[in-house]
Design a protein around this motif. Sequence first.
Motif, PDB file in Angstrom:
ATOM      1  N   ASP A 129       0.601  -1.211  -0.094  1.00  0.00           N
ATOM      2  CA  ASP A 129      -0.098  -0.047  -0.009  1.00  0.00           C
ATOM      3  C   ASP A 129       0.967   1.241  -0.172  1.00  0.00           C
ATOM      4  O   ASP A 129       0.619   2.222  -0.785  1.00  0.00           O
ATOM      5  N   VAL A 130       1.669   1.377   1.013  1.00  0.00           N
ATOM      6  CA  VAL A 130       2.804   2.419   0.921  1.00  0.00           C
ATOM      7  C   VAL A 130       3.561   2.712  -0.245  1.00  0.00           C
ATOM      8  O   VAL A 130       3.637   3.865  -0.590  1.00  0.00           O
ATOM      9  N   MET A 131       3.953   1.444  -0.747  1.00  0.00           N
ATOM     10  CA  MET A 131       4.940   1.807  -2.141  1.00  0.00           C
ATOM     11  C   MET A 131       4.243   2.194  -3.212  1.00  0.00           C
ATOM     12  O   MET A 131       4.590   2.959  -3.954  1.00  0.00           O
ATOM     13  N   GLU A 132       2.858   1.780  -3.348  1.00  0.00           N
ATOM     14  CA  GLU A 132       1.989   2.052  -4.470  1.00  0.00           C
ATOM     15  C   GLU A 132       1.576   3.766  -4.309  1.00  0.00           C
ATOM     16  O   GLU A 132       1.773   4.240  -5.154  1.00  0.00           O
TER      17      GLU A 132
ATOM     18  N   ILE B 147      -1.430   0.547 -18.294  1.00  0.00           N
ATOM     19  CA  ILE B 147       0.088   0.272 -18.542  1.00  0.00           C
ATOM     20  C   ILE B 147       0.731   1.111 -17.233  1.00  0.00           C
ATOM     21  O   ILE B 147       1.711   0.470 -16.603  1.00  0.00           O
ATOM     22  N   PHE B 148       0.222   2.432 -16.687  1.00  0.00           N
ATOM     23  CA  PHE B 148       0.734   2.933 -15.642  1.00  0.00           C
ATOM     24  C   PHE B 148       0.503   2.173 -14.446  1.00  0.00           C
ATOM     25  O   PHE B 148       1.356   1.855 -13.544  1.00  0.00           O
TER      26      PHE B 148
ATOM     27  N   ILE C 244       3.641   0.619 -12.112  1.00  0.00           N
ATOM     28  CA  ILE C 244       3.691   0.520 -10.548  1.00  0.00           C
ATOM     29  C   ILE C 244       3.963  -0.949  -9.893  1.00  0.00           C
ATOM     30  O   ILE C 244       4.600  -1.137  -9.019  1.00  0.00           O
ATOM     31  N   MET C 245       3.059  -1.876 -10.121  1.00  0.00           N
ATOM     32  CA  MET C 245       2.873  -3.171  -9.816  1.00  0.00           C
ATOM     33  C   MET C 245       4.408  -3.760 -10.051  1.00  0.00           C
ATOM     34  O   MET C 245       4.854  -4.590  -9.132  1.00  0.00           O
TER      35      MET C 245
ATOM     36  N   GLY D 111      -2.248  -5.341 -16.347  1.00  0.00           N
ATOM     37  CA  GLY D 111      -1.034  -4.200 -16.510  1.00  0.00           C
ATOM     38  C   GLY D 111       0.065  -4.961 -16.033  1.00  0.00           C
ATOM     39  O   GLY D 111       1.173  -4.490 -16.842  1.00  0.00           O
ATOM     40  N   TYR D 112       0.305  -5.294 -15.074  1.00  0.00           N
ATOM     41  CA  TYR D 112       1.581  -5.818 -14.659  1.00  0.00           C
ATOM     42  C   TYR D 112       1.920  -7.057 -15.674  1.00  0.00           C
ATOM     43  O   TYR D 112       3.126  -7.186 -15.923  1.00  0.00           O
TER      44      TYR D 112
END
Length: 322
Positions: A181-184, A205-206, A210-211, A287-288
């Motif tokens: 959660d924090v890193m996202e 894609i975005f 992130i993932m 997306g990942y």
Amino acid sequence: MKFIKILLIFLVLNSCVKQEKVEVQIPVYRFDKELFTIDSNNYDDKVNDWDSKLPEFYDYYLRHHINMQYTNDSVRKSNVLLFTSHPDVISFQKNIDKKFENVKYIEEKFNIAFSRYLELFPDSTIPKKIIFNNSFNSYAVDVFKETLLIGLDFYLAESHPAVNIWKYLMVRYDEKFMMADVMEYWITSMFINKNNPSNFQENLIFKGKIMFLIKTILNEEDDIVFRFLEEDMNWCEINESNIWNEIISLDIMYNKDYNSYSTFFSDSPFTKGMPKESPGRLGYWVGYKIIESYMNNNRVSLSELMKNDNSQEILLQSKYKP
């Protein structure tokens, strides 16, 4: 397939070996505990101390996290003392104290994660301070003036006192998902202006980028990275081809009406347009998979990946065909 995933992550990490090793120590403050030490005798001293250590945070927390309204300092003091002495509020905090008596191990996780992040993106920024608080169901993660705010109440799992939270949301109230959660939140805030997604494909894609970064930084299992139940991950893996075919048939790639496809990227019981067995936020996983394929088929660094805002180019060059 699992071997290929491990190899891909190894290659990404190995590409950063030449970068300088980074170790960070981010200061941590347990505001949730401090708030409940306040009383009519020490109120002024406490507030002055917070204003010194955490400039402007106290008012921000009161107004934005617990929605406290006041017009002057006297009303603020009265409201705070009433709030912190309320039996339900005290009970809520006791659950947090019991679950998170010590957060040293969480602090270490943050230091490791943000150290890795800086190794990958040395010109980026990281939080100057981390404040743990009881957000009272407002925000699991928030940022105030380069300070990371984490609502520990969102990670109480079955110890959470609320009874009116939807089951699909309650699944997320687990400490094991805190780091993802924090890193996202942090990575998104660092790159959203550059990518600025405006349609379904760009969001796909975005979120995939992130993932992929979170997976690389945390090196956790997929269910932790995506914050899915294990059965949801299994459903995605089994139905990958059908999921992609259904997305194509929905003809939403260039759709700019976010509300029409929001369940692909927002918490929900399932993803609209997909079977009811599907998890919400299915777009994160799809997306990942696209980005994973893109990185496997192109010799690009993570920095180059994040700088490339051409979602169409990334999709085509990914050669994603489940």
